[in-house]
Design an enzyme around this catalytic site. Structure first.
Site, mmCIF file in Angstrom:
data_model
loop_
_atom_site.group_PDB
_atom_site.id
_atom_site.type_symbol
_atom_site.label_atom_id
_atom_site.label_comp_id
_atom_site.label_asym_id
_atom_site.label_seq_id
_atom_site.Cartn_x
_atom_site.Cartn_y
_atom_site.Cartn_z
ATOM 1 N N GLU A 227 -13.706 -3.076 -1.560
ATOM 2 C CA GLU A 227 -13.899 -3.239 -0.115
ATOM 3 C C GLU A 227 -15.295 -2.802 0.315
ATOM 4 O O GLU A 227 -15.748 -1.695 0.020
ATOM 5 C CB GLU A 227 -12.833 -2.430 0.651
ATOM 6 C CG GLU A 227 -12.976 -2.585 2.169
ATOM 7 C CD GLU A 227 -11.763 -2.144 2.964
ATOM 8 O OE1 GLU A 227 -10.726 -1.804 2.364
ATOM 9 O OE2 GLU A 227 -11.856 -2.154 4.208
ATOM 10 N N ASP B 16 0.831 -1.206 0.000
ATOM 11 C CA ASP B 16 0.000 0.000 0.000
ATOM 12 C C ASP B 16 0.863 1.253 0.000
ATOM 13 O O ASP B 16 1.774 1.379 0.840
ATOM 14 C CB ASP B 16 -0.865 0.042 1.281
ATOM 15 C CG ASP B 16 -2.240 -0.569 1.057
ATOM 16 O OD1 ASP B 16 -2.716 -0.579 -0.087
ATOM 17 O OD2 ASP B 16 -2.829 -1.022 2.054
ATOM 18 N N GLU C 206 -5.510 3.804 -3.134
ATOM 19 C CA GLU C 206 -6.951 3.960 -2.932
ATOM 20 C C GLU C 206 -7.497 5.123 -3.756
ATOM 21 O O GLU C 206 -6.957 6.232 -3.697
ATOM 22 C CB GLU C 206 -7.235 4.226 -1.442
ATOM 23 C CG GLU C 206 -6.875 3.048 -0.553
ATOM 24 C CD GLU C 206 -7.223 3.286 0.910
ATOM 25 O OE1 GLU C 206 -7.863 4.308 1.240
ATOM 26 O OE2 GLU C 206 -6.855 2.435 1.737
HETATM 27 O O1 KIV Z 1 -4.566 -2.263 4.333
HETATM 28 C C1 KIV Z 1 -5.202 -3.308 4.127
HETATM 29 O O2 KIV Z 1 -5.108 -4.300 4.858
HETATM 30 C C2 KIV Z 1 -6.091 -3.338 2.972
HETATM 31 C C3 KIV Z 1 -7.022 -4.508 2.861
HETATM 32 C C4 KIV Z 1 -8.120 -4.383 3.840
HETATM 33 C C5 KIV Z 1 -7.524 -4.677 1.488
HETATM 34 O O3 KIV Z 1 -6.087 -2.454 2.172
#
Ligand code: KIV
Length: 271
Positions: free
Chosen positions: A189, A90, A122
């Site tokens: 999500e 991420d 995101e």
């Molecule tokens: O940060 C995370 O764990 C996520 C998942 C919930 C998809 O983005």
């Protein structure tokens, strides 16, 4: 059955093939070397170094505080434990939303310093410029639509998203834009399963759901939630595969008792 389990390394192209073959993609989050090694040994397809590390590893209430340096630390620890799984990281809040040049620098730092395989971001239309720039540097990007926890202060709540027509339409449009831009997949999500199914059927790239029902190309859960380490979080979509909370507490209590009662170490456990 001829599944991707026989293949040596999962790539973004393998995920694409899995969608075409109708083979479901199994993804879990991971944040450290030891867990990543176990996940890889169990033959998970994808490990997501999620910014949920901010919650489960660091104890914050939201995903917002985690920094790029902290994400790189988690991602590099995971990458060292993995031979086969695809590792996606991420991009944390504040490192890509406002400025596509900064977004590219953030993604490059992740790829250079962690040896991960891809990044996840995101948002839809509003972050397309950043996505384009990162993709043009040869870095694979996964999108994330629906409940996007980095926007919790805008949403004000973690309830199901896109239940109203306007938000559902925007989500469908965003999914198409992400596909067109060149994203290799999209996390959906906490949205209605019917909508997730429609999005999944409307695009050629895989969708990975969390709280998005069964009509998606794969599933993801947060590791600590599915192992039952975290007992405080019980949304309807969460299936707990273990009760590690109780098992760990029992082990800790046994150790504490053994130490206090001088049962540990015994004669064989010393030099
Ligand atoms: O940060 C995370 O764990 C996520 C998942 C919930 C998809 O983005």
């Amino acid at each position: 059955m001829n599944t991707t389990r026989e293949l040596p390394k999962i790539t973004t192209h393998v995920l694409q093939e899995m969608k075409q073959k109708g083979e479901k993609i199994a993804m879990l989050t991971g944040y450290d070397y030891s867990m990543a090694k176990l996940l890889d040994e169990a033959r998970i397809d994808v490990i997501l170094v999620g910014d949920s590390a901010s919650n489960v590893m660091a104890g914050h209430n939201t995903t917002l505080p985690i920094t790029l340096d902290q994400m790189i630390y988690h991602a590099s620890s995971v990458a060292r434990g993995v031979e086969r799984a695809l590792v996606i990281v991420d991009l944390p809040f504040g490192t890509y939303q406002g400025n596509s040049k900064e977004a590219l620098n953030s993604a490059i730092r992740i790829m250079k310093e962690s040896a991960a395989n891809a990044v996840k971001m995101e948002g839809g239309e509003e972050i397309l410029e950043s996505i384009d720039r990162i993709l043009s540097a040869g870095i694979p990007v996964m999108g994330h639509l629906g409940l996007t926890p980095q926007s919790i202060n805008k949403f004000g709540t973690y309830i199901v998203r896109a239940t109203e027509a306007a938000e559902a339409e925007k989500l469908k449009n965003d999914a198409k834009l992400l596909e067109k831009a060149g994203c290799f997949g999209i996390v959906l999500e906490k949205i209605p399963s019917k909508l997730a199914g429609e999005v999944t059927n409307s695009i050629s790239i895989p969708t990975i759901g969390i709280g998005a029902g069964a009509d998606v190309d794969g599933q993801v859960l947060v590791l600590h939630d599915m192992l039952g380490i975290n007992q405080d979080f019980s949304p309807r979509f969460l299936r707990r595969y273990h009760n590690l909370h109780d098992e760990m507490i029992n082990s800790f209590e046994s150790y504490i008792n053994d130490v206090k009662e001088m049962k540990f170490p015994n004669k064989k456990e010393q030099y």
